[in-house]
Write a protein that holds these residues in place. Sequence first.
Motif, PDB file in Angstrom:
ATOM      1  N   ASN A 150      22.304  60.164  14.563  1.00 45.20           N
ATOM      2  CA  ASN A 150      21.987  58.769  14.285  1.00 45.20           C
ATOM      3  C   ASN A 150      21.499  58.551  12.858  1.00 45.20           C
ATOM      4  N   SER A 151      21.000  59.595  12.207  1.00 44.51           N
ATOM      5  CA  SER A 151      20.411  59.464  10.867  1.00 44.51           C
ATOM      6  C   SER A 151      21.388  58.874   9.859  1.00 44.51           C
ATOM      7  N   TYR A 152      22.677  59.179  10.006  1.00 44.62           N
ATOM      8  CA  TYR A 152      23.667  58.797   8.996  1.00 44.62           C
ATOM      9  C   TYR A 152      24.106  57.346   9.143  1.00 44.62           C
ATOM     10  N   ARG A 153      23.676  56.680  10.201  1.00 41.98           N
ATOM     11  CA  ARG A 153      23.896  55.237  10.310  1.00 41.98           C
ATOM     12  C   ARG A 153      22.949  54.475   9.380  1.00 41.98           C
ATOM     13  N   ARG A 154      21.834  55.103   9.040  1.00 42.60           N
ATOM     14  CA  ARG A 154      20.862  54.449   8.159  1.00 42.60           C
ATOM     15  C   ARG A 154      21.266  54.527   6.694  1.00 42.60           C
ATOM     16  N   LEU A 155      21.891  55.629   6.287  1.00 41.08           N
ATOM     17  CA  LEU A 155      22.204  55.860   4.880  1.00 41.08           C
ATOM     18  C   LEU A 155      23.469  55.108   4.514  1.00 41.08           C
ATOM     19  N   ARG A 156      23.317  53.819   4.251  1.00 38.48           N
ATOM     20  CA  ARG A 156      24.430  52.930   3.961  1.00 38.48           C
ATOM     21  C   ARG A 156      24.096  52.092   2.723  1.00 38.48           C
ATOM     22  N   PRO A 157      25.115  51.707   1.938  1.00 38.89           N
ATOM     23  CA  PRO A 157      24.861  50.859   0.766  1.00 38.89           C
ATOM     24  C   PRO A 157      24.213  49.539   1.156  1.00 38.89           C
ATOM     25  N   ARG A 158      23.406  49.000   0.232  1.00 34.34           N
ATOM     26  CA  ARG A 158      22.741  47.708   0.392  1.00 34.34           C
ATOM     27  C   ARG A 158      21.883  47.634   1.660  1.00 34.34           C
ATOM     28  N   SER A 159      21.226  48.728   1.960  1.00 34.37           N
ATOM     29  CA  SER A 159      20.399  48.773   3.171  1.00 34.37           C
ATOM     30  C   SER A 159      18.974  49.235   2.871  1.00 34.37           C
ATOM     31  N   LYS A 195       0.957  52.771  26.571  1.00 24.87           N
ATOM     32  CA  LYS A 195      -0.260  52.205  27.171  1.00 24.87           C
ATOM     33  C   LYS A 195      -0.193  50.688  27.218  1.00 24.87           C
ATOM     34  N   HIS A 196       0.473  50.075  26.228  1.00 23.66           N
ATOM     35  CA  HIS A 196       0.575  48.621  26.148  1.00 23.66           C
ATOM     36  C   HIS A 196       1.865  48.076  26.757  1.00 23.66           C
ATOM     37  N   GLY A 197       2.642  48.932  27.393  1.00 25.18           N
ATOM     38  CA  GLY A 197       3.860  48.465  28.052  1.00 25.18           C
ATOM     39  C   GLY A 197       5.073  48.387  27.146  1.00 25.18           C
ATOM     40  N   PHE A 198       5.043  49.027  25.970  1.00 21.93           N
ATOM     41  CA  PHE A 198       6.171  49.074  25.047  1.00 21.93           C
ATOM     42  C   PHE A 198       6.671  50.519  24.934  1.00 21.93           C
ATOM     43  N   ALA A 199       7.755  50.695  24.220  1.00 20.82           N
ATOM     44  CA  ALA A 199       8.165  52.011  23.741  1.00 20.82           C
ATOM     45  C   ALA A 199       8.232  51.925  22.222  1.00 20.82           C
ATOM     46  N   ALA A 200       7.797  52.976  21.545  1.00 19.63           N
ATOM     47  CA  ALA A 200       7.867  53.044  20.081  1.00 19.63           C
ATOM     48  C   ALA A 200       9.030  53.932  19.697  1.00 19.63           C
ATOM     49  N   CYS A 201       9.879  53.433  18.824  1.00 24.23           N
ATOM     50  CA  CYS A 201      11.122  54.111  18.468  1.00 24.23           C
ATOM     51  C   CYS A 201      11.126  54.463  16.982  1.00 24.23           C
ATOM     52  N   PHE A 202      11.199  55.753  16.689  1.00 22.37           N
ATOM     53  CA  PHE A 202      11.278  56.238  15.307  1.00 22.37           C
ATOM     54  C   PHE A 202      12.696  56.691  14.952  1.00 22.37           C
ATOM     55  N   MET A 203      13.691  56.325  15.774  1.00 23.97           N
ATOM     56  CA  MET A 203      15.079  56.607  15.408  1.00 23.97           C
ATOM     57  C   MET A 203      15.373  56.030  14.026  1.00 23.97           C
ATOM     58  N   ALA A 204      16.243  56.699  13.281  1.00 26.06           N
ATOM     59  CA  ALA A 204      16.577  56.210  11.944  1.00 26.06           C
ATOM     60  C   ALA A 204      17.269  54.858  11.995  1.00 26.06           C
ATOM     61  N   LYS A 205      18.090  54.619  13.021  1.00 21.16           N
ATOM     62  CA  LYS A 205      18.868  53.367  13.080  1.00 21.16           C
ATOM     63  C   LYS A 205      19.093  52.977  14.544  1.00 21.16           C
ATOM     64  N   PRO A 206      18.069  52.431  15.195  1.00 18.48           N
ATOM     65  CA  PRO A 206      18.256  52.038  16.605  1.00 18.48           C
ATOM     66  C   PRO A 206      19.151  50.827  16.780  1.00 18.48           C
ATOM     67  N   TYR A 207      19.219  49.959  15.768  1.00 15.16           N
ATOM     68  CA  TYR A 207      20.085  48.786  15.797  1.00 15.16           C
ATOM     69  C   TYR A 207      21.121  48.915  14.681  1.00 15.16           C
ATOM     70  N   GLY A 208      22.392  48.866  15.035  1.00 17.19           N
ATOM     71  CA  GLY A 208      23.431  49.025  14.026  1.00 17.19           C
ATOM     72  C   GLY A 208      23.396  47.966  12.953  1.00 17.19           C
ATOM     73  N   GLU A 209      22.994  46.737  13.324  1.00 17.99           N
ATOM     74  CA  GLU A 209      23.063  45.619  12.390  1.00 17.99           C
ATOM     75  C   GLU A 209      21.722  45.283  11.747  1.00 17.99           C
ATOM     76  N   ARG A 210      20.672  46.044  12.043  1.00 22.26           N
ATOM     77  CA  ARG A 210      19.353  45.734  11.499  1.00 22.26           C
ATOM     78  C   ARG A 210      18.827  46.903  10.656  1.00 22.26           C
ATOM     79  N   ALA A 211      17.692  46.679  10.019  1.00 26.58           N
ATOM     80  CA  ALA A 211      17.113  47.679   9.131  1.00 26.58           C
ATOM     81  C   ALA A 211      16.822  48.975   9.873  1.00 26.58           C
ATOM     82  N   GLY A 212      16.965  50.086   9.162  1.00 27.16           N
ATOM     83  CA  GLY A 212      16.613  51.377   9.726  1.00 27.16           C
ATOM     84  C   GLY A 212      15.136  51.675   9.559  1.00 27.16           C
ATOM     85  N   ASN A 213      14.707  52.776  10.159  1.00 35.35           N
ATOM     86  CA  ASN A 213      13.328  53.243  10.039  1.00 35.35           C
ATOM     87  C   ASN A 213      13.251  54.332   8.987  1.00 35.35           C
ATOM     88  N   GLY A 214      12.508  54.075   7.915  1.00 33.45           N
ATOM     89  CA  GLY A 214      12.358  55.040   6.844  1.00 33.45           C
ATOM     90  C   GLY A 214      11.063  55.818   6.943  1.00 33.45           C
TER      91      GLY A 214
END
Length: 451
Positions: A309-318, A240-259
Amino acid sequence: MGDAIADVLNWLESRNDIQSLRAAVCDLNGIMRGKRIPVEQARKALEGKLRMPYSLIGLDIWGEDIEGNAQVFSTGDADGLCHWTGRGILPVNWTAHPTALLPLWLADEAGAPYLGDPRRALARILDRYAALGLTPVTATELEFYLVDPTSQRPVGPVSPVTGRRLDSDAALSIDEIDDFEAFIHDIYEACRMQGIPVDTAIAENGVGQFEINLNHVPDALRAADDAVLFKRTVKGIARKHGFAACFMAKPYGERAGNGFHVHFSVVDKEGRNIFDDGSDQGSDTMRHAVGGLLAAMAESTLVFAPHFNSYRRLRPRSYAPTAVAWGYENRMVAIRIPGGPSAARRIEHRVSGADANPYLVLAAILGAALIGIEHELSPGEPTGGEGQGLTLAKLPPDWASAIAAFETGPRVAEIFPAVLRDGFIACKRQELNTFALNVSDFEIETYLESV
């Protein structure tokens, strides 16, 4: 339930602007599937006379039938009955025309619960608690990213205030909350209309990442309903606001995942928190619950991390766990015991990604905790930091290993009925095989002429 049905029908009669409804069940992937029905068919749906195929529950992530699914081929893709869950009627104001959702779950022809339904799996676990005079009190925390819907790959959204694209992390930024206030306000308003108990909202560690917490409720089925409905609401309001909401576990390889973090305690018939013994350490019962969670964790990982994609989130120091470990006030391990007043002593389960099915997640967590309580399982010593230098059991490192662990796990078999386990395994194997057939552009660029 007659009075509740009458209340819904009276509410619909007062809303002349609503001409159609969404009658839906939740599948194994946490996706709502069902029908658009005229408002005149509301009574039929509420009285359990609407029919949908059992196979609807077990479709893969792309909505395809599972190859060899007994529910399709040996039964002729038979229908089940759709029973109303009793969760009110849920207004939807982000579609082109106002509508409302009727949440359903499946039963067989005799009216018995269909045990392949993930909501039914959680209900079975709660029945086991109730038989002991116990009630889980549960809250959830969900993280998501706002992204630009016009881009093929995730990129940060454009700030409605500055007109600039977000391109840096902004953990706990009040300015970022203020910039997206209209979006967040509409989420809170939609949640209020649907009875979803939203609490605090923060800007999280990633570009355009937010976390919104839901309040504790003494009904884990309602808590799981709230999480499913919350995800759907956020996605709708974002569009409705012109965005998309993403609940993927790890949409960005180099950034924080969604828990998807789950907090819970357990109260007895007198309303006493059985995890509280007046100390900072919590009761023996609490530690037994932790023991059960640790014992079932590796074999339950497929529930907490159900996708490629879930297993990209489960990484050490993340801030996402890789080891089967617990600790006090330690966000680096899978099971955290938060501080605070002893009366509020609770367990935080930190393994799940936001891509997981809330019904299955809560069933796995509460089922494992109950096994620990019933068998008085020891959790061992708590862990500090990430547990460097300690020999700790590990979570399955990849999707295939998690599928195998789930299939053979003895504690998983205590928690989930066979029809659900078989359907979930078949679904995940089909999805895994589909991913294996698709070669990424990065693979082609890397290997085409170099090997």
